[in-house]
Design an enzyme around this catalytic site. Structure first.
Site: not given
Ligand code: ADP
Length: 404
Positions: A7, A94, A183, A212, A244, A335, A388
């Site tokens: 990626n 990717r 996504h 998310l 965003r 999520g 992914e």
């Molecule tokens: P990307 O879109 O960069 O692949 P990820 O899926 O790794 O991102 O998600 C990153 C985001 O997940 C971080 O910005 C953070 O806000 C959120 N995050 C990670 N762990 C937690 C948690 N325990 N509680 C709330 N938010 C979290």
């Protein structure tokens, strides 16, 4: 048969080497800050003894230097996981934007490379970086077939009623202005996992998948096919994200330019990099914002409420789109980990057949599948870790199998 998944971003390369026969990861890592004064590489190799971790910092001039070092580490005399670069059976890339041309993973040749290049106007940041990864991987692993797996491909099944914008038709005909969605690799992966958990083939289930992460999108999946998704012509549309804005009145862009004198570049930066949770609170990590809310910060509380409210509206909209929903899936960083977001987004949706079990939601274990709906909830609610890279590896293997 190891498959290497790449990626490539503008200044990073995320990679993972899969042993498809044994269904396990041989090595994985991340090259970061390529082209900056100090680059960084994190590598992990797995064998019967466990994981070997390695971390290095030095200037990494370009993708070529970064990937060359990755190849060295894969072949390393002590922590290497393959004996010869020729063992790599394929490289799966990717690729962010496949336009309307690519609805399936595709073996890369000169024509496919040219097509990815032609799509650069639609993905000016991502497709050039993806092409660089393809070029360097082709050089380093010349014997391995290269396969492109597109992040937009899954959404190519959307009907025109969902993907067209109500603007003059020539913009679609001549410039390809339409909803593409992103996504897709993640939405496809978790929707298939959801079908498995429901014990039915993907063609028989309807699911809503909420990815998310830093970027956020939600997709309505009918019978295994994406029928609507919240990101649009670009990833700016839809849900409120880390930086965003998600959906805004499009005339706001005109106002920012015409009345406030911002340039297109400034508006672009404002809406993509300085808005969302960052714009609302000054922080983009939901963990920090939740801490502030707990300490009584009203702005943080409002931002989290807005994030959940937007999500709830889309869950409602996609319930209407699908008619019958078998499962709602939460995935990616927020999520998978933020129980409070899931709780807030699902609150009051009993009328739509969605009810969470508060304890199961709060206790959903990190990094694992869990089922968090209340007894009697017509819609199952799943937390599913996305993967992914694994999806890309599987699709890459499938392309090779089809070719025989
Ligand atoms: P990307 O879109 O960069 O692949 P990820 O899926 O790794 O991102 O998600 C990153 C985001 O997940 C971080 O910005 C953070 O806000 C959120 N995050 C990670 N762990 C937690 C948690 N325990 N509680 C709330 N938010 C979290």
């Amino acid at each position: 048969m190891p498959i290497l998944v790449l990626n490539s971003g503008s200044s990073s390369i995320k990679y993972r080497l899969f042993d498809m026969a044994q269904e396990r990861t041989l090595a994985a890592g991340l090259v970061e800050r390529i082209g900056e004064p100090l680059g960084h590489l994190r590598h992990e190799a797995f064998d019967d003894q466990g994981a070997h971790k390695l971390s290095e910092s030095y200037p990494i001039a370009d993708h070529r230097q970064g990937l060359r070092r990755v190849a060295e580490l894969l072949l390393h005399p002590e922590i290497g996981v393959i004996a010869d670069a020729g063992e790599i059976t394929a490289v799966g890339h990717r690729v962010v934007h496949g336009g309307e041309r690519f609805s399936q993973p595709t073996r890369i040749d000169a024509a496919v490379r040219a097509a990815i290049r032609d799509l650069i106007p639609l993905a000016p940041l991502h497709n050039p970086a993806n092409l660089q990864g393809i070029e360097v991987a082709t050089e380093l692993f010349p014997q391995a077939p290269q396969v492109a797996v597109f992040d937009t491909a899954f959404h190519q099944t959307m009907p025109a009623v969902a993907y067209r914008y109500a603007i003059p038709r020539r913009f679609y005909d001549e410039q390809g202005v339409r909803v593409y969605g992103f996504h897709g690799i993640s939405h496809l992966y978790v929707s298939k996992q959801a079908a498995r958990r429901l014990g039915r083939p993907p063609t028989e289930v309807n699911v809503i998948t909420a990815h998310l992460g830093n970027g956020c999108s939600i997709t309505a999946v009918r019978g295994g096919q994406s029928v609507d998704t919240s990101m649009g012509f670009t990833p700016l549309a839809g849900l409120i994200m880390g930086t965003r804005s998600g959906d805004i009145d499009p005339a706001l862009v005109i106002y920012l330019g015409a009345a406030l004198g911002l340039s297109f570049a400034e508006i672009d930066r404002l809406l993509n990099k300085e808005s969302g949770m960052l714009g609302l609170t000054g922080a983009n990590d939901l963990r920090d914002i939740a801490q502030r809310q707990a300490a009584g910060d009203a702005e943080a509380a409002l931002a989290l409420a807005m994030y959940a409210y937007r999500l709830k509206k889309y869950i409602g909209a996609y319930t209407a789109v699908l008619g019958r929903v078998d499962a709602l899936v939460f995935t990616a960083g927020v999520g998978e980990n933020a129980a409070f977001v899931r709780a807030q987004a699902c609150a009051g949706l009993e009328g739509l057949g969605i009810a969470l079990d508060a304890a199961r939601n709060a206790q959903a274990p990190r990094g694992q599948f869990s089922e968090i709906q209340a007894a009697g909830s017509a819609v199952k609610v799943f937390v599913i870790p996305t993967d992914e890279e694994q999806e890309i590896a599987q699709q890459t293997a499938a392309v090779l199998e089809m070719e025989g």
